[in-house]
Design a protein around this motif. Structure first.
Motif, PDB file in Angstrom:
ATOM      1  N   GLN A 185       0.749  -1.148   0.630  1.00  0.00           N
ATOM      2  CA  GLN A 185      -0.121  -0.229   0.112  1.00  0.00           C
ATOM      3  C   GLN A 185       1.098   1.144   0.246  1.00  0.00           C
ATOM      4  O   GLN A 185       0.370   2.215  -0.380  1.00  0.00           O
ATOM      5  CB  GLN A 185      -0.684   0.208   1.652  1.00  0.00           C
ATOM      6  CG  GLN A 185      -2.326  -1.321   1.118  1.00  0.00           C
ATOM      7  CD  GLN A 185      -2.553  -1.132   2.462  1.00  0.00           C
ATOM      8  OE1 GLN A 185      -2.814  -0.761   3.339  1.00  0.00           O
ATOM      9  NE2 GLN A 185      -3.736  -1.896   2.076  1.00  0.00           N
ATOM     10  N   SER A 188       2.095   1.586  -3.402  1.00  0.00           N
ATOM     11  CA  SER A 188       1.005   2.425  -4.039  1.00  0.00           C
ATOM     12  C   SER A 188       1.074   3.828  -4.457  1.00  0.00           C
ATOM     13  O   SER A 188       0.974   4.548  -4.969  1.00  0.00           O
ATOM     14  CB  SER A 188      -0.581   0.787  -4.008  1.00  0.00           C
ATOM     15  OG  SER A 188      -1.096   1.649  -4.388  1.00  0.00           O
ATOM     16  N   ARG A 207      -2.398  -5.396 -10.350  1.00  0.00           N
ATOM     17  CA  ARG A 207      -3.678  -5.505  -9.759  1.00  0.00           C
ATOM     18  C   ARG A 207      -4.256  -5.561  -8.778  1.00  0.00           C
ATOM     19  O   ARG A 207      -5.178  -4.833  -7.803  1.00  0.00           O
ATOM     20  CB  ARG A 207      -3.919  -7.894 -10.112  1.00  0.00           C
ATOM     21  CG  ARG A 207      -5.601  -7.966  -9.966  1.00  0.00           C
ATOM     22  CD  ARG A 207      -5.984  -9.259  -9.561  1.00  0.00           C
ATOM     23  NE  ARG A 207      -4.280 -10.820 -10.247  1.00  0.00           N
ATOM     24  CZ  ARG A 207      -4.137 -10.825  -9.171  1.00  0.00           C
ATOM     25  NH1 ARG A 207      -4.468 -11.065  -8.581  1.00  0.00           N
ATOM     26  NH2 ARG A 207      -2.597 -11.639  -9.466  1.00  0.00           N
ATOM     27  N   HIS A 208      -3.016  -5.337  -7.637  1.00  0.00           N
ATOM     28  CA  HIS A 208      -3.665  -5.257  -5.124  1.00  0.00           C
ATOM     29  C   HIS A 208      -3.147  -3.821  -6.173  1.00  0.00           C
ATOM     30  O   HIS A 208      -3.998  -2.844  -5.145  1.00  0.00           O
ATOM     31  CB  HIS A 208      -2.508  -5.767  -5.503  1.00  0.00           C
ATOM     32  CG  HIS A 208      -2.453  -7.292  -5.358  1.00  0.00           C
ATOM     33  ND1 HIS A 208      -3.448  -7.487  -3.914  1.00  0.00           N
ATOM     34  CD2 HIS A 208      -2.177  -8.460  -6.105  1.00  0.00           C
ATOM     35  CE1 HIS A 208      -4.100  -9.007  -4.310  1.00  0.00           C
ATOM     36  NE2 HIS A 208      -2.348  -9.434  -5.097  1.00  0.00           N
ATOM     37  N   GLU A 210      -3.409  -1.086  -8.194  1.00  0.00           N
ATOM     38  CA  GLU A 210      -5.341  -0.899  -8.396  1.00  0.00           C
ATOM     39  C   GLU A 210      -5.988  -0.922  -7.156  1.00  0.00           C
ATOM     40  O   GLU A 210      -7.299   0.229  -7.477  1.00  0.00           O
ATOM     41  CB  GLU A 210      -5.896  -1.505  -9.420  1.00  0.00           C
ATOM     42  CG  GLU A 210      -5.083  -1.638 -10.851  1.00  0.00           C
ATOM     43  CD  GLU A 210      -6.007  -2.476 -11.906  1.00  0.00           C
ATOM     44  OE1 GLU A 210      -6.805  -2.544 -11.847  1.00  0.00           O
ATOM     45  OE2 GLU A 210      -5.356  -2.447 -13.433  1.00  0.00           O
ATOM     46  N   ARG A 211      -6.268  -1.777  -7.134  1.00  0.00           N
ATOM     47  CA  ARG A 211      -6.998  -2.084  -5.233  1.00  0.00           C
ATOM     48  C   ARG A 211      -6.942  -1.018  -4.538  1.00  0.00           C
ATOM     49  O   ARG A 211      -7.750  -0.436  -3.870  1.00  0.00           O
ATOM     50  CB  ARG A 211      -7.279  -3.512  -4.953  1.00  0.00           C
ATOM     51  CG  ARG A 211      -7.257  -3.697  -3.688  1.00  0.00           C
ATOM     52  CD  ARG A 211      -7.626  -5.468  -3.763  1.00  0.00           C
ATOM     53  NE  ARG A 211      -6.863  -6.070  -3.183  1.00  0.00           N
ATOM     54  CZ  ARG A 211      -5.797  -5.824  -2.488  1.00  0.00           C
ATOM     55  NH1 ARG A 211      -7.061  -5.452  -0.556  1.00  0.00           N
ATOM     56  NH2 ARG A 211      -5.223  -6.388  -2.179  1.00  0.00           N
TER      57      ARG A 211
END
Length: 408
Positions: A185, A188, A207-208, A210-211
């Motif tokens: 996180q 990101s 993919r993570h 984006e989450r």
């Protein structure tokens, strides 16, 4: 920070590169390097060898230490051989750690050009690098919001090896999945750029991302192989198969033991299996089976951790490398084996379709019969028949990796 002995690092025309060496230092005295450790060591060697200004950042028990290029060279020598003996006062303060940890931190403190408590790290780096810097984290350690905040006057490049803890939490230690998620996180939100070793790893990670709310810019740079260390071995006294990797659930040694159980039960000439790697965690059943040495009649040998200089001949001399891992971000052993012309039998993971194409023998990890069939076939094949599969394989090299990462 005032009064702590900080002095301004030499600022050259090129933007300084700052490498986080926290994980490497934490591994001191803990045996042969793992795959991630070897990647960090390669970055350390590359930055030392380059003419551009290079520095290291260590999160110690009592604050951050900044190393210049000479300090990085000293650290490289200590990691390869041994740090000078001796412990300073800070290293002896509680909570007490093992002696190697105290000695390496004492040694690094002795060559640091600056020290900083965590809350003053940004100011420390601004003083050392008034024109900015490029920060590199290559080991999944020290990825916290506080660190990204402290390095925001520079650019932050993070090598994301994989997101296996998020995709396969069943293979992780209790509590580690949550901690890993927090690190990703932070990446990101704050990373200037992510570095991935394969497109497969990038797809899984993004993919993570984006989450988590933001997908950082990225580059794909396959890891290099230390080919000069992979000299072919002399013909082995007895033919053997090799399994290489930490003995933990994800590496799936249980499958190979099941196959060797079948081979022993069927009788005849049972091939030798050599297992190289330290024992990991949460694998008591496999450990118990390995400890029952009488059961294996000498046909399964556990060798533990092996130094790099001894590992290369082991790979080169094998009938085949057996790699039934259930999840990988890159996985060096199959590529190293293929580079030596040694056959590879591996699980049907997308990452190996990407990096090795049709070179391996693919056997689904859920199909024990496929593995037994491949092992019997390779045990009976001639040297010429075994080597033919890897003809034409061009192994990745570090120079290509660093050209992609550093732009030259």
């Amino acid at each position: 920070m005032p009064g702590d002995g900080t002095r301004t690092a030499t600022t050259l025309s090129n933007r300084p590169r700052l490498l986080d060496v926290t994980r490497l230092v934490s591994r001191y005295g803990k045996g042969p390097f793992t795959g991630v450790d070897r990647v960090e060591a390669a970055y350390l060697a590359e930055l030392i060898a380059r003419p551009d200004p290079a520095f290291g950042l260590l999160r110690s028990r009592y604050g951050y230490l900044l190393l210049d290029q000479n300090g990085l060279g000293a650290l490289q020598g200590w990691l390869t051989h041994a740090a000078p003996g001796g412990r300073d006062l800070l290293s002896r303060l509680p909570p007490v750690r093992d002696l190697p940890a105290q000695e390496i931190e004492t040694a690094v403190r002795s060559v640091a050009i600056a020290r900083s408590v965590p809350r003053r790290l940004r100011a420390c780096l601004a003083k050392a690098f008034p024109e900015g810097f490029d920060f590199y984290n290559t080991g999944h350690s020290n990825l916290t919001p506080a660190l990204f905040a402290a390095t925001r006057d520079g650019t932050a490049h993070v090598l994301v090896h994989d997101v296996i803890p998020l995709d396969h939490p069943e293979y992780q230690r209790p509590g580690t999945v949550e901690a890993f998620a927090r690190r990703m996180q932070a990446v990101s939100r704050s990373a200037t750029r992510c570095i991935y070793t394969t497109q497969t790893a990038r797809t899984d990670a993004e993919r993570h991302m984006e989450r988590f709310g933001r997908v950082p810019p990225a580059v794909v740079a396959p890891l290099g192989l230390d080919l000069p260390e992979l000299a072919p071995a002399a013909e082995a006294e007895a033919p053997y198969f090799l399994a290489l990797g930490t003995i933990e659930p994800r590496k799936n040694h249980a499958l190979l033991l099941d196959v060797w159980d079948r081979l022993l039960a069927e009788g005849g000439d049972v091939p030798l299996l050599k297992i190289v790697g330290k024992r990991g965690w949460n694998n008591a059943e496999v450990f118990d089976r390995l400890d029952d040495t009488a059961h294996w009649q000498g046909r399964v040998q556990e060798l533990g951790g092996v130094a790099d200089e001894d590992l290369a001949p082991l790979i080169a001399g094998a009938q085949a490398l057996l790699f039934p891992s259930l999840a990988e971000g890159y996985g060096l052993p199959p590529l190293e084996a293929a580079a030596l012309g040694v056959p590879v039998v591996c699980n049907t993971l997308p990452v190996y379709r990407e990096t090795l194409g049709n070179i391996p023998i693919y056997a689904d990890a859920s199909d024990q019969y496929q593995w037994e069939k491949a092992i019997r076939m390779l045990a009976e094949a001639s040297v010429k028949e075994r080597k033919i599969g890897a003809n034409g394989f061009r192994p990745p090299v570090w120079s290509d990796h660093f050209a992609t990462v550093f732009g030259s």
